[in-house]
Scaffold this active site. Structure first.
Site, PDB file in Angstrom:
ATOM      1  N   ARG A   1      -3.548   1.010  10.106  1.00 22.77           N
ATOM      2  CA  ARG A   1      -2.609   2.108   9.793  1.00 22.77           C
ATOM      3  C   ARG A   1      -1.206   1.527   9.872  1.00 22.77           C
ATOM      4  NH1 ARG A   1      -2.335   8.259  11.943  1.00 22.77           N
ATOM      5  NH2 ARG A   1      -3.924   8.329  10.325  1.00 22.77           N
TER       6      ARG A   1
ATOM      7  N   HIS B   1      -3.672   7.840   1.835  1.00 23.56           N
ATOM      8  CA  HIS B   1      -4.504   8.113   3.018  1.00 23.56           C
ATOM      9  C   HIS B   1      -5.950   8.292   2.514  1.00 23.56           C
ATOM     10  CE1 HIS B   1      -5.653   8.987   6.968  1.00 23.56           C
ATOM     11  NE2 HIS B   1      -4.994  10.093   7.216  1.00 23.56           N
TER      12      HIS B   1
ATOM     13  N   GLN C   1      -8.925   9.808   4.611  1.00 29.70           N
ATOM     14  CA  GLN C   1      -8.831  11.262   4.769  1.00 29.70           C
ATOM     15  C   GLN C   1      -9.470  11.985   3.580  1.00 29.70           C
ATOM     16  OE1 GLN C   1      -7.242  13.074   7.477  1.00 29.70           O
ATOM     17  NE2 GLN C   1      -8.422  14.685   6.486  1.00 29.70           N
TER      18      GLN C   1
ATOM     19  N   ASP D   1       0.151  19.558   3.816  1.00 31.28           N
ATOM     20  CA  ASP D   1       0.346  18.502   4.813  1.00 31.28           C
ATOM     21  C   ASP D   1       1.736  18.724   5.409  1.00 31.28           C
ATOM     22  OD1 ASP D   1       0.142  16.145   6.301  1.00 31.28           O
ATOM     23  OD2 ASP D   1       0.719  14.840   4.634  1.00 31.28           O
TER      24      ASP D   1
ATOM     25  N   CYS E   1      -5.012  17.836   6.685  1.00 30.10           N
ATOM     26  CA  CYS E   1      -5.454  16.616   7.371  1.00 30.10           C
ATOM     27  C   CYS E   1      -5.168  16.654   8.856  1.00 30.10           C
ATOM     28  CB  CYS E   1      -4.834  15.386   6.714  1.00 30.10           C
ATOM     29  SG  CYS E   1      -3.052  15.262   6.938  1.00 30.10           S
TER      30      CYS E   1
ATOM     31  N   ARG F   1     -14.113  13.076   9.282  1.00 31.60           N
ATOM     32  CA  ARG F   1     -13.499  11.734   9.279  1.00 31.60           C
ATOM     33  C   ARG F   1     -14.498  10.721   9.842  1.00 31.60           C
ATOM     34  NH1 ARG F   1      -7.986  11.143   9.481  1.00 31.60           N
ATOM     35  NH2 ARG F   1      -8.515   8.925   9.328  1.00 31.60           N
TER      36      ARG F   1
HETATM   37  N1  NVA Z   1       1.597  12.649   5.668  1.00 35.43           N
HETATM   38  C1  NVA Z   1       1.325  12.528   7.095  1.00 35.43           C
HETATM   39  C2  NVA Z   1      -0.148  12.446   7.321  1.00 35.43           C
HETATM   40  C3  NVA Z   1      -0.552  12.386   8.790  1.00 35.43           C
HETATM   41  C4  NVA Z   1      -2.026  12.222   8.978  1.00 35.43           C
HETATM   42  C5  NVA Z   1       2.047  11.310   7.646  1.00 35.43           C
HETATM   43  O1  NVA Z   1       2.058  10.263   6.987  1.00 35.43           O
HETATM   44  O2  NVA Z   1       2.619  11.417   8.742  1.00 35.43           O
HETATM   45  N1   CP Z   2      -5.334  13.204   9.751  1.00 36.93           N
HETATM   46  C1   CP Z   2      -5.049  12.109  10.474  1.00 36.93           C
HETATM   47  O1   CP Z   2      -5.031  10.979   9.968  1.00 36.93           O
HETATM   48  O2   CP Z   2      -4.809  12.363  11.786  1.00 36.93           O
HETATM   49  P1   CP Z   2      -4.212  11.322  12.851  1.00 36.93           P
HETATM   50  O3   CP Z   2      -2.824  10.987  12.389  1.00 36.93           O
HETATM   51  O4   CP Z   2      -4.235  12.060  14.156  1.00 36.93           O
HETATM   52  O5   CP Z   2      -5.077  10.098  12.858  1.00 36.93           O
END
Ligand code: NVA
Ligand code: CP
Length: 307
Positions: free
Chosen positions: A101, A128, A131, A224, A264, A292
């Protein structure tokens, strides 16, 4: 050749369907697949915070017979003292897969280019894709199929989730409508990619600044956070700009009667979604969060088999 999963279309539509079906099978028979028996180790690296991704990969790797090695960026040389390429060369000799990540997509591409073991994007600024495997699995569980359904996404449409919704849903044979204020609409290259998949299935892609138009006739309504990780400095300004793009009961009522809600998570009630919608009877967010685990296990099994 080693396969990687850096963005949604690193699987073909057929492979995406195969992974989702395997995820559904693994949900019913949790310890059926054991590619990491040994236990072999899988590295899971975090440059950003996480709850679902951290837990679901750790549990999923253990379910598959392996040992998760969770690495937080603050304690890792990567990106500060050591290049991505050198890190890949160290990891590939010891771990079975690399889950990462991070911020820029380019880092993932560099890791994959230097790794003989599969690299999985567990969220970048651009995509993502893990997801979306879970989301499409949830849609398939609920409706029995994904083909021919319409998904509407309302909110920040220039982020990782919007990009992945556009491409992955179109690959699953769905129509996709995306709504955001001007300046927060998806890049043309992402829209074009989604359109090319939608065309294969005779479906549509709609990009509009009118959230009601996007949600009309939708089977799935998704949103989101308005402030993705890395965008915190813009939070105050974004809350004002996105005020009309909240999934409220009023907006959700414009979708089909049997429509479901996806997010998500983490969610910010009163901002991108109302408490009534996310905590209401048509919200599938907890099933989506659980999925997930199953979807990523299926993906890791798929990649282990295609080395
Ligand atoms: N768009 C959000 C998704 C979190 C799972 C982010 O990148 O923070
Ligand atoms: N939806 C998701 O990726 O959650 P986290 O950021 O908690 O891993």
């Amino acid at each position: 050749m080693t396969r990687h999963f850096l963005k949604d279309d690193d699987l073909t539509p057929k492979e995406q369907a195969e992974v989702i079906d395997l995820a559904i099978a693994l949900k019913a028979d949790r310890f059926r697949e054991r590619p990491f028996e040994g236990p072999k180790t899988v590295a899971v690296i975090f440059d950003k915070t996480s709850t679902r991704t951290r837990v679901s990969f750790a549990v999923g790797i253990a379910d598959l017979g392996g040992m998760p090695l969770i690495i937080d960026s603050g304690v890792f040389q990567l990106g500060k003292k050591e290049s991505v390429a050198d890190t890949a060369k160290v990891l590939e000799r010891q771990v079975e897969q690399i889950i990462w990540r991070t911020y820029a997509q380019q880092g993932l591409e560099e890791m994959a280019a230097n790794s003989s073991v599969p690299v999985i994007n567990s969220l970048s600024d651009d995509w993502h894709p893990c997801q979306l495997l879970a989301d499409l699995m949830t849609v398939k569980e609920h409706f029995g199929a994904t083909q021919g359904l319409k998904l509407a996404y309302v909110g920040d449409a220039n982020n990782n989730m919007a990009n992945s919704y556009l491409v992955a849903s179109a690959m699953a044979g769905m129509s996709v409508a995306v709504s955001a204020p001007e300046g927060f609409l998806p890049k043309q290259s992402v829209v074009d990619l989604a359109k090319s998949y939608a065309k294969q299935f005779g479906q549509e892609v709609l990009i509009t600044s009118d959230p009601s138009e996007a949600v009309a006739g939708a089977d799935v309504v998704a949103t989101d956070t308005w402030v993705s990780m890395g965008m915190e400095a813009e939070a105050e300004q974004r809350v004002k700009l996105f005020a009309d793009y909240s999934v409220t009961e009023e907006l959700f009522a414009k979708a089909n009667q049997g429509a479901v809600f996806l997010h998500c998570l983490p969610a910010y009630r009163g901002y991108e979604v109302s408490a009534e919608v996310i905590d209401g009877p048509r919200s599938l967010v907890w099933q989506e969060a659980e999925n997930r685990l199953h979807a990523q296990k299926a993906l890791m099994v798929f990649l282990a088999k295609h080395r």
